[in-house]
Design a protein around this motif. Structure first.
Motif, short mmCIF file in Angstrom:
data_model
loop_
_atom_site.label_atom_id
_atom_site.label_comp_id
_atom_site.label_asym_id
_atom_site.label_seq_id
_atom_site.Cartn_x
_atom_site.Cartn_y
_atom_site.Cartn_z
N LEU A 154 0.79 -0.81 0.05
CA LEU A 154 0.17 -0.33 0.02
C LEU A 154 1.01 1.64 0.00
O LEU A 154 0.45 2.21 -0.87
CB LEU A 154 -0.45 0.13 1.26
N GLU A 155 1.96 1.60 1.05
CA GLU A 155 2.70 2.54 0.58
C GLU A 155 3.25 2.89 -1.09
O GLU A 155 3.20 4.24 -1.21
CB GLU A 155 3.81 2.41 1.74
N PRO A 156 3.53 2.02 -1.73
CA PRO A 156 4.08 2.05 -2.42
C PRO A 156 3.10 2.38 -3.70
O PRO A 156 3.49 4.09 -4.60
CB PRO A 156 4.83 0.92 -3.42
N ALA A 157 2.19 2.35 -3.29
CA ALA A 157 0.53 2.28 -4.69
C ALA A 157 0.21 3.87 -4.27
O ALA A 157 -0.19 4.90 -4.91
CB ALA A 157 -0.85 1.38 -3.85
N ARG A 158 0.32 4.51 -2.49
CA ARG A 158 -0.11 5.98 -2.21
C ARG A 158 0.79 6.54 -2.63
O ARG A 158 0.05 7.10 -3.40
CB ARG A 158 0.16 5.81 -0.14
N ALA A 159 1.86 6.44 -2.69
CA ALA A 159 3.24 7.10 -3.63
C ALA A 159 2.74 7.36 -5.85
O ALA A 159 2.98 8.84 -5.60
CB ALA A 159 4.39 6.40 -3.22
N ALA A 160 2.33 6.44 -5.97
CA ALA A 160 2.13 6.56 -6.98
C ALA A 160 1.41 6.80 -7.52
O ALA A 160 1.05 8.39 -8.42
CB ALA A 160 1.98 4.97 -7.78
N PHE A 161 0.07 7.16 -6.72
CA PHE A 161 -1.50 7.32 -6.72
C PHE A 161 -0.84 9.20 -6.55
O PHE A 161 -1.20 9.31 -7.33
CB PHE A 161 -2.68 6.74 -5.46
N ARG A 162 -0.51 9.72 -5.34
CA ARG A 162 -0.26 11.24 -5.86
C ARG A 162 1.09 11.41 -6.54
O ARG A 162 0.13 12.72 -7.06
CB ARG A 162 0.47 11.70 -4.15
N ARG A 163 1.84 10.89 -7.24
CA ARG A 163 2.13 11.48 -8.26
C ARG A 163 1.41 11.40 -9.79
O ARG A 163 1.67 12.73 -10.29
CB ARG A 163 3.33 10.27 -8.42
N GLN A 164 0.30 10.52 -9.78
CA GLN A 164 -0.33 10.53 -10.87
C GLN A 164 -1.43 10.88 -10.84
O GLN A 164 -2.30 11.54 -12.39
CB GLN A 164 -0.56 8.54 -11.04
N LEU A 165 -2.21 11.09 -9.50
CA LEU A 165 -3.09 11.94 -9.32
C LEU A 165 -4.02 13.56 -10.21
O LEU A 165 -2.84 14.30 -9.66
CB LEU A 165 -3.78 12.37 -8.10
N THR A 166 -4.46 13.13 -11.09
CA THR A 166 -4.75 14.84 -12.33
C THR A 166 -5.46 15.67 -10.83
O THR A 166 -5.78 15.17 -10.23
CB THR A 166 -6.15 13.89 -13.12
N GLY A 167 -4.56 16.86 -11.28
CA GLY A 167 -4.69 18.04 -10.47
C GLY A 167 -4.09 17.60 -9.25
O GLY A 167 -4.40 18.53 -8.18
N ARG A 168 -2.79 17.29 -8.67
CA ARG A 168 -2.57 16.83 -7.46
C ARG A 168 -1.98 18.35 -6.93
O ARG A 168 -1.65 18.81 -7.62
CB ARG A 168 -1.54 15.96 -7.84
N GLY A 169 -2.44 18.40 -5.78
CA GLY A 169 -2.10 19.60 -5.29
C GLY A 169 -3.38 20.46 -4.94
O GLY A 169 -3.03 22.18 -4.08
N TYR A 170 -4.32 20.31 -6.10
CA TYR A 170 -5.30 21.44 -5.69
C TYR A 170 -6.89 20.77 -5.43
O TYR A 170 -7.68 21.42 -5.92
CB TYR A 170 -5.53 21.81 -6.76
N ARG A 171 -6.27 19.21 -5.07
CA ARG A 171 -8.00 18.45 -5.20
C ARG A 171 -7.76 17.57 -3.61
O ARG A 171 -6.66 17.48 -3.37
CB ARG A 171 -8.02 17.76 -6.00
N PRO A 172 -9.13 17.49 -2.85
CA PRO A 172 -8.68 16.53 -2.19
C PRO A 172 -8.69 15.12 -2.41
O PRO A 172 -8.86 14.59 -3.43
CB PRO A 172 -10.24 17.02 -1.31
N GLU A 173 -7.62 14.29 -1.54
CA GLU A 173 -7.57 13.02 -2.42
C GLU A 173 -7.83 11.65 -1.13
O GLU A 173 -8.14 12.25 -0.32
CB GLU A 173 -5.77 13.11 -2.00
N ALA A 174 -8.01 10.63 -2.22
CA ALA A 174 -8.94 10.14 -1.58
C ALA A 174 -7.87 9.25 -0.44
O ALA A 174 -6.75 8.97 -0.91
CB ALA A 174 -9.27 9.27 -2.58
N THR A 175 -7.85 8.69 0.68
CA THR A 175 -7.25 7.87 1.31
C THR A 175 -7.54 6.20 1.05
O THR A 175 -8.11 6.04 0.08
CB THR A 175 -7.85 7.56 2.53
N ILE A 176 -6.15 5.84 0.82
CA ILE A 176 -5.87 4.02 0.67
C ILE A 176 -6.11 3.28 1.45
O ILE A 176 -5.05 3.34 2.42
CB ILE A 176 -5.30 3.98 -0.57
#
Length: 325
Positions: free
Chosen positions: A278-300
């Motif tokens: 899950l930690e590698p998944a969370r890291a990849a999710f944050r890097r790839q998320l559209t609008g990262r830094g400007y939108r709420p992020e889902a929890t995993i």
């Protein structure tokens, strides 16, 4: 009282038919289990197995049962009555609900097993209190379920949630579905084992620990064994799980762009690796998320209900539908 009504949940997989008597709090009081008849057998034989489990649970229950919910591994039509296709059983457009109606003297409902599991996690597990939830099940392949605004989303034809067959690599690895580059070819138990066996075949020295664990027999290598090795600190096993986690995070970012849930729940056998996955998944999710830094992020988060999620969810869906009528 209605809120105390019990329901039977049945989870039908490729190897087992598991059932339980479930109360309104998601607690399983009685359990029964049978081996799933071989895939070449007729639908009637599988129905006989289901009825046998239901009858055992009815006999052992200490209270009245109001409904039976069936969670089946396959495509279930929007009518929640027909199994359109089950890859591990002989069901093809099988009217399962009607076939059972004359044999089970209770209201009976059929749903996809992943829909049942996501509902269980939404009601009683890792997604409690979350109105917008997506569950991703990592096993041999990848399945999933969707809850939006507190309702299971099944799609126009009943077969939403087949996340494993999203194409993530054009012209990539051939999938059993017939296409190439499906997500489950990169982020599943099969992918984990395939990569480890490829290193065996290449004679790589980094595979020595896994080699010893299976006595030099790559055919004995399994996903749980790789997970066990990673927990014991084997660097290669940790690296393999991290790679699966990276692909998991990439796919979840795509699902977030489409569905915008508040929580992703990760279930299935591979999720037993916990934060190693899950930690590698969370890291990849944050890097790839559209609008990262400007939108709420889902929890995993990891699923909580384990192998009983399917039967718990099937029972609760059937109970809720029956009492709402």
């Amino acid at each position: 009282m209605a809120e105390q009504a019990l329901a039977i949940g049945i989870d039908i997989g490729g190897t087992k038919v598991a059932g339980g008597v479930v109360d309104a709090d998601g607690v399983v009081h009685e359990r029964a289990r049978r081996s799933t008849p071989h895939r070449s057998t007729s639908p009637r034989v599988v129905e006989d197995t289901i009825v046998s489990v239901v009858e055992e649970l009815l006999d052992s229950s200490t209270g009245p049962i109001v409904a039976v919910g069936i969670g089946a591994a396959g495509f279930v039509a929007a009518d929640r009555a027909t199994v359109v296709f089950a890859p591990h059983l002989s069901w093809r457009n099988e009217p399962l609900r009607d076939a059972l109606a004359s044999r089970v003297a209770l209201p009976t409902f059929v749903d996809n097993d992943a829909n049942a599991a996501v509902w269980a996690e939404h009601r009683f597990g890792a997604g409690r209190g979350e109105s917008h939830l997506v569950m991703v099940n990592l096993g041999t392949g990848i399945g999933g379920g969707i809850v939006l605004d507190g309702q299971v989303i099944r799609g126009r034809h009943g077969i939403a949630g087949e996340f494993g067959h999203m194409q993530v690599v054009p012209d990539g690895i051939r999938c059993e579905c017939g296409n190439r580059g499906c997500w489950e070819q990169y982020a599943s138990g099969n992918a984990l084992v395939r990569e480890a066996r490829a290193l065996f075949s290449a004679g790589s020295p980094v595979v020595s620990d896994l080699f010893d664990r299976v006595g030099g027999r790559p055919e004995d290598l399994t996903g749980p064994l790789v997970t066990e090795a990673a927990r014991d600190g084997d660097p290669l096993a940790c690296e393999l799980l991290a790679e699966i986690g990276r692909w998991l995070g990439l796919g979840i970012a795509d699902l977030a762009a489409a569905l915008d849930p508040g929580t992703f729940v990760i279930g299935g056998g591979v999720s037993a690796a916990g934060d190693l996955l899950l930690e590698p998944a969370r890291a990849a999710f944050r890097r790839q998320l559209t609008g990262r830094g400007y939108r709420p992020e889902a929890t995993i988060v990891a699923a909580e209900l384990g192998n009983e999620a399917g039967l718990v969810g099937a029972a609760d869906l059937a109970r809720s539908d029956t009492l709402a009528r």
